[in-house]
Design a protein around this motif. Structure first.
Motif, PDB file in Angstrom:
ATOM      1  N   THR A 165       1.051  -1.239   0.061  1.00  0.00           N
ATOM      2  CA  THR A 165      -0.253   0.154   0.078  1.00  0.00           C
ATOM      3  C   THR A 165       0.928   1.231  -0.013  1.00  0.00           C
ATOM      4  O   THR A 165       0.208   2.378  -0.385  1.00  0.00           O
ATOM      5  N   ARG A 166       2.213   1.138   0.460  1.00  0.00           N
ATOM      6  CA  ARG A 166       3.136   2.282   0.378  1.00  0.00           C
ATOM      7  C   ARG A 166       3.776   2.242  -1.035  1.00  0.00           C
ATOM      8  O   ARG A 166       4.779   3.006  -1.078  1.00  0.00           O
ATOM      9  N   GLY A 167       3.646   1.322  -1.898  1.00  0.00           N
ATOM     10  CA  GLY A 167       4.398   1.515  -3.046  1.00  0.00           C
ATOM     11  C   GLY A 167       5.326   0.341  -3.729  1.00  0.00           C
ATOM     12  O   GLY A 167       5.941   0.377  -4.598  1.00  0.00           O
ATOM     13  N   TRP A 168       5.481  -0.792  -2.596  1.00  0.00           N
ATOM     14  CA  TRP A 168       6.349  -1.726  -2.934  1.00  0.00           C
ATOM     15  C   TRP A 168       5.855  -2.574  -3.699  1.00  0.00           C
ATOM     16  O   TRP A 168       4.514  -2.962  -3.866  1.00  0.00           O
ATOM     17  N   PRO A 169       6.684  -3.241  -4.589  1.00  0.00           N
ATOM     18  CA  PRO A 169       8.113  -3.146  -4.825  1.00  0.00           C
ATOM     19  C   PRO A 169       8.254  -1.701  -5.611  1.00  0.00           C
ATOM     20  O   PRO A 169       7.752  -1.584  -6.782  1.00  0.00           O
ATOM     21  N   HIS A 170       9.471  -1.067  -5.201  1.00  0.00           N
ATOM     22  CA  HIS A 170      10.033   0.206  -5.929  1.00  0.00           C
ATOM     23  C   HIS A 170      10.659  -0.168  -7.303  1.00  0.00           C
ATOM     24  O   HIS A 170      10.951   0.650  -7.951  1.00  0.00           O
ATOM     25  N   LYS A 171      11.359  -1.384  -7.123  1.00  0.00           N
ATOM     26  CA  LYS A 171      12.187  -1.814  -8.297  1.00  0.00           C
ATOM     27  C   LYS A 171      11.759  -3.119  -8.449  1.00  0.00           C
ATOM     28  O   LYS A 171      11.166  -4.033  -7.716  1.00  0.00           O
ATOM     29  N   GLY A 172      12.153  -3.622  -9.648  1.00  0.00           N
ATOM     30  CA  GLY A 172      11.941  -5.032 -10.137  1.00  0.00           C
ATOM     31  C   GLY A 172      12.607  -6.186  -9.631  1.00  0.00           C
ATOM     32  O   GLY A 172      13.943  -5.923  -9.001  1.00  0.00           O
ATOM     33  N   ALA A 173      12.390  -7.309  -9.613  1.00  0.00           N
ATOM     34  CA  ALA A 173      13.282  -8.584  -9.425  1.00  0.00           C
ATOM     35  C   ALA A 173      12.927  -9.485 -10.576  1.00  0.00           C
ATOM     36  O   ALA A 173      12.088  -9.248 -11.531  1.00  0.00           O
ATOM     37  N   TRP A 174      13.794 -10.737 -10.453  1.00  0.00           N
ATOM     38  CA  TRP A 174      13.446 -11.728 -11.461  1.00  0.00           C
ATOM     39  C   TRP A 174      11.917 -12.144 -11.581  1.00  0.00           C
ATOM     40  O   TRP A 174      11.415 -12.331 -12.726  1.00  0.00           O
ATOM     41  N   PHE A 175      11.436 -12.347 -10.275  1.00  0.00           N
ATOM     42  CA  PHE A 175       9.738 -12.867 -10.316  1.00  0.00           C
ATOM     43  C   PHE A 175       9.045 -11.628  -9.741  1.00  0.00           C
ATOM     44  O   PHE A 175       9.433 -11.269  -8.580  1.00  0.00           O
ATOM     45  N   ASN A 176       8.046 -11.303 -10.545  1.00  0.00           N
ATOM     46  CA  ASN A 176       7.352 -10.108 -10.165  1.00  0.00           C
ATOM     47  C   ASN A 176       5.992 -10.529 -10.351  1.00  0.00           C
ATOM     48  O   ASN A 176       5.507 -10.977 -11.257  1.00  0.00           O
ATOM     49  N   LEU A 177       4.968 -10.236  -9.412  1.00  0.00           N
ATOM     50  CA  LEU A 177       3.553 -10.400  -9.557  1.00  0.00           C
ATOM     51  C   LEU A 177       2.924  -9.093 -10.179  1.00  0.00           C
ATOM     52  O   LEU A 177       1.902  -9.106 -10.763  1.00  0.00           O
ATOM     53  N   GLY A 178       3.538  -8.019 -10.421  1.00  0.00           N
ATOM     54  CA  GLY A 178       3.159  -6.873 -10.871  1.00  0.00           C
ATOM     55  C   GLY A 178       1.951  -6.337 -10.359  1.00  0.00           C
ATOM     56  O   GLY A 178       1.794  -6.216  -9.271  1.00  0.00           O
ATOM     57  N   GLY A 179       0.863  -6.088 -11.318  1.00  0.00           N
ATOM     58  CA  GLY A 179      -0.355  -5.346 -10.814  1.00  0.00           C
ATOM     59  C   GLY A 179      -1.278  -6.022  -9.953  1.00  0.00           C
ATOM     60  O   GLY A 179      -1.982  -5.952  -9.103  1.00  0.00           O
ATOM     61  N   MET A 180      -0.956  -7.583 -10.163  1.00  0.00           N
ATOM     62  CA  MET A 180      -1.708  -8.665  -9.114  1.00  0.00           C
ATOM     63  C   MET A 180      -1.332  -8.846  -7.825  1.00  0.00           C
ATOM     64  O   MET A 180      -1.630  -9.458  -7.256  1.00  0.00           O
ATOM     65  N   GLY A 181      -0.072  -8.254  -7.401  1.00  0.00           N
ATOM     66  CA  GLY A 181       0.382  -8.299  -6.457  1.00  0.00           C
ATOM     67  C   GLY A 181      -0.335  -8.154  -5.272  1.00  0.00           C
ATOM     68  O   GLY A 181      -0.419  -8.722  -4.194  1.00  0.00           O
ATOM     69  N   LEU A 182      -1.222  -7.217  -5.079  1.00  0.00           N
ATOM     70  CA  LEU A 182      -1.900  -6.308  -3.867  1.00  0.00           C
ATOM     71  C   LEU A 182      -3.147  -7.407  -3.870  1.00  0.00           C
ATOM     72  O   LEU A 182      -3.631  -7.668  -2.782  1.00  0.00           O
ATOM     73  N   VAL A 183      -3.571  -7.900  -5.170  1.00  0.00           N
ATOM     74  CA  VAL A 183      -4.816  -8.792  -4.957  1.00  0.00           C
ATOM     75  C   VAL A 183      -4.419 -10.160  -4.459  1.00  0.00           C
ATOM     76  O   VAL A 183      -5.261 -10.713  -3.664  1.00  0.00           O
ATOM     77  N   ILE A 184      -3.192 -10.830  -4.832  1.00  0.00           N
ATOM     78  CA  ILE A 184      -2.729 -11.874  -4.464  1.00  0.00           C
ATOM     79  C   ILE A 184      -2.559 -12.011  -3.008  1.00  0.00           C
ATOM     80  O   ILE A 184      -2.909 -12.858  -2.313  1.00  0.00           O
ATOM     81  N   ASN A 185      -2.068 -10.875  -2.412  1.00  0.00           N
ATOM     82  CA  ASN A 185      -1.594 -10.679  -1.084  1.00  0.00           C
ATOM     83  C   ASN A 185      -2.817 -10.859  -0.158  1.00  0.00           C
ATOM     84  O   ASN A 185      -3.050 -11.248   0.810  1.00  0.00           O
ATOM     85  N   ILE A 186      -3.952  -9.955  -0.667  1.00  0.00           N
ATOM     86  CA  ILE A 186      -5.221  -9.958   0.082  1.00  0.00           C
ATOM     87  C   ILE A 186      -5.719 -11.422   0.114  1.00  0.00           C
ATOM     88  O   ILE A 186      -6.377 -11.775   1.080  1.00  0.00           O
ATOM     89  N   VAL A 187      -5.726 -11.916  -0.909  1.00  0.00           N
ATOM     90  CA  VAL A 187      -6.590 -13.391  -1.201  1.00  0.00           C
ATOM     91  C   VAL A 187      -5.801 -14.205  -0.066  1.00  0.00           C
ATOM     92  O   VAL A 187      -6.107 -15.237   0.543  1.00  0.00           O
ATOM     93  N   ALA A 188      -4.467 -14.021  -0.061  1.00  0.00           N
ATOM     94  CA  ALA A 188      -3.594 -14.891   1.024  1.00  0.00           C
ATOM     95  C   ALA A 188      -3.936 -14.610   2.080  1.00  0.00           C
ATOM     96  O   ALA A 188      -4.057 -15.704   3.145  1.00  0.00           O
ATOM     97  N   LEU A 189      -4.115 -13.362   2.651  1.00  0.00           N
ATOM     98  CA  LEU A 189      -4.630 -13.113   4.010  1.00  0.00           C
ATOM     99  C   LEU A 189      -5.915 -13.748   4.150  1.00  0.00           C
ATOM    100  O   LEU A 189      -6.096 -14.142   5.434  1.00  0.00           O
ATOM    101  N   VAL A 190      -6.867 -13.720   3.218  1.00  0.00           N
ATOM    102  CA  VAL A 190      -8.242 -14.166   3.576  1.00  0.00           C
ATOM    103  C   VAL A 190      -8.120 -15.625   4.049  1.00  0.00           C
ATOM    104  O   VAL A 190      -8.801 -16.197   4.765  1.00  0.00           O
TER     105      VAL A 190
END
Length: 529
Positions: free
Chosen positions: A412-437
């Motif tokens: 929610t504060r903008g991470w990741p600020h730079k890329g890595a070899w594996f990135n979730l991109g725009g789906m990162g926040l959604v996947i994170n929330i589903v994992a928490l639920v």
């Protein structure tokens, strides 16, 4: 000259570590296969299904099978999140390091603290499974007492001694044993599943929806029964983050660690589904199997013996024995690296001892010995793998939840600020929330106990998944009936939390007393010299 690309890659990996404030000390020699193997060994489908199939089938009947894909899919969301984290931070200590770097050092510390003790107890739970398999092969009574302990406990203690030596003597030995064990486990499970499916198909596929009347245990409501039967899957499908915690010992870690995380859960999920399906469809008498399982039997061993005979049955048990032993070693190895990571950060009592690397073996030998000793202590209270696993597995789910919560704040504060070899991109926040639920719902399932206040969800089956502490024993004696009837999982968490609060705040005062601390920009912690 053939090794120069690996040497160049290792130099890049070490430079990445230094950018995170960490001095490279561990031996970097693992490739993708070995990195995947150690995570696969931690999950160890054959270990968990052999031990807990009785719980799943005895409680929920054949439909308990559907808990497997449900849990695998839920954990896949967690694994996707962790894969991205391991690509950015391929550091020993996995979720401890990830949560402290992306949230707050207090949340990070308690995430690591809970996960450490969960790892210790999980090592205990798997070690006590070794004699369960061995006694079945040898036909001995594992409950027979010799001195203060039963035969089962003595074998489990011997197992811990051997796995401690393996973890103390370097990553190459651990890797070799893991690779052999994983190869045997995958080949063995697929071969047996194939034979059973092709030649011994006794049940129709419709059996997977036949509850055999098990819903009567919750007033005709099958969902609460299924929630208890799902502990078969809940107790197995975790530990995939181990690929990340071995990142400091992996060549090309930012690429191979996330590949290891995801491959471990996907391969485990597929093999587990095929194997469980094969066992259920090849069971000659399902009602008899359910009855036997409810009484503490081992339905997988019974089914294989019934279909293939004692020789092939014992060969299967031999595969399981290898897998359980390797699983014990892998879990101890992962917990060792967590202890090493927290000790290196001086975030545990006597941290300089646990954070030390052997100059000879380039492995955290002191931490390996400490984990082995700590894992032996619970045998004083219980020699039951099931009881020991209850507190451990629920606490691991809590640790995963805390880590995902910290990462959500970072996103929610903008991470990741730079890329890595594996990135979730725009789906990162959604996947994170589903994992928490998913994690939150599963935690509620862990926390329920036998109580009428929960209605059908607090039925008597909850005594199997969250018993009260007055049912525990000491050195195999009579139950400790003088203790209050408090649920084990909640008491386990409360004890760890209370001790953790004391350790953390006293440790923080001692660690920072009289020092002008300059935090590292990448970690939020003091750089490690």
């Amino acid at each position: 000259m053939a090794d120069s690309p690996n040497l160049d890659q290792a130099a890049q990996d070490d430079a990445h570590l230094r950018s995170l404030g960490i001095k490279p000390e561990l031996q970097r020699s693992l490739g993708f296969v070995s990195n995947f193997a150690v995570a696969f060994s931690y999950i160890s489908v054959s270990t968990g299904t052999f031990t807990l199939m009785g719980l799943g089938l005895g409680v929920g009947g054949p439909p308990m099978f559907w808990s497997w894909p449900l849990v695998v899919i839920g954990q896949l969301f967690v694994a996707l999140n962790f894969a991205e984290l391991s690509s950015h931070f391929p550091v020993a200590g996995s979720i401890y390091q990830w949560s402290k770097r992306l949230s707050h050092r207090t949340l990070g510390w308690f995430t690591g603290w809970f996960y450490f003790w969960a790892g210790v107890i999980t090592t205990t739970a798997v070690a006590i499974t070794v004699p369960l398999v061995l006694s079945t092969i040898l036909g001995v009574d594992g409950t027979q007492t010799y001195g203060p302990f039963s035969w089962n406990v003595w074998v489990a203690l011997a197992t811990l001694v051997i796995t401690t030596l393996i973890n103390a003597f370097g990553i190459r030995l651990l890797s070799l044993i893991n690779n052999i064990g994983v190869g045997a486990e995958i080949l063995g499970m697929l071969v047996f599943a194939g034979i059973l499916l092709i030649f011994f198909n006794h049940q129709p596929v419709s059996v997977l929806t036949d509850t055999f009347g098990t819903e009567s245990q919750a007033n005709g409501n099958y969902l609460p029964v299924f929630a208890v039967a799902a502990f078969l899957s809940l107790f197995v499908v975790y530990g995939f983050d181990t690929a990340g915690t071995f990142g400091e010992e992996t060549v090309g870690a930012s690429k191979q660690a996330p590949r290891g995380v995801l491959t471990a859960i996907l391969v485990s999920g597929l093999i587990g589904a095929v194997f469980l399906l094969a066992i259920l469809l090849s069971t000659p008498d399902m009602q008899a199997a359910i009855t036997s399982a409810a009484k503490g039997g081992f339905p997988i061993a019974d089914t294989i013996h019934a279909n293939l005979g004692d020789v092939w049955g014992n060969i299967y048990l031999g595969v399981v024995l290898v897998a359980v032993f390797v699983c014990t070693s892998a879990i101890q190895g992962a917990t060792t690296r967590l202890m090493f990571s927290m000790g290196r950060d001086r975030r545990l009592p006597f941290g300089s001892v646990w954070g030390k690397v052997s100059a000879t073996h380039h492995t955290p030998t002191n931490a390996a010995i400490a984990v082995g000793v700590l894992a032996a202590i619970p045998f004083l209270v219980s020699g039951s793998a099931g009881v020991i696993a209850i507190g451990a597995t629920g606490t691991i789910y809590l640790s995963y939840f805390l880590c995902n919560l910290g990462v959500l704040f970072a996103r929610t504060r903008g991470w990741p600020h730079k890329g890595a070899w594996f990135n979730l991109g725009g789906m990162g926040l959604v996947i994170n929330i589903v994992a928490l639920v998913y994690g939150g719902v599963m935690l509620i399932n862990f926390a329920l106990w036998h109580n009428d206040a929960f209605g059908d969800w607090g039925n008597a089956l909850r005594d199997l998944t969250n018993p009260t502490i007055n049912t525990l024993t000491f050195l195999g004696s009579a139950p400790l009936s003088g203790l209050p009837a408090w649920p084990l999982f909640e008491v386990f968490l409360a004890v760890i939390l209370i001790v953790g609060v004391v350790v953390y705040f006293i440790g923080e005062r001692l660690r920072l007393a009289g020092r002008d601390v300059e935090a590292d920009a990448a970690t939020g912690e003091v750089s490690i010299a």
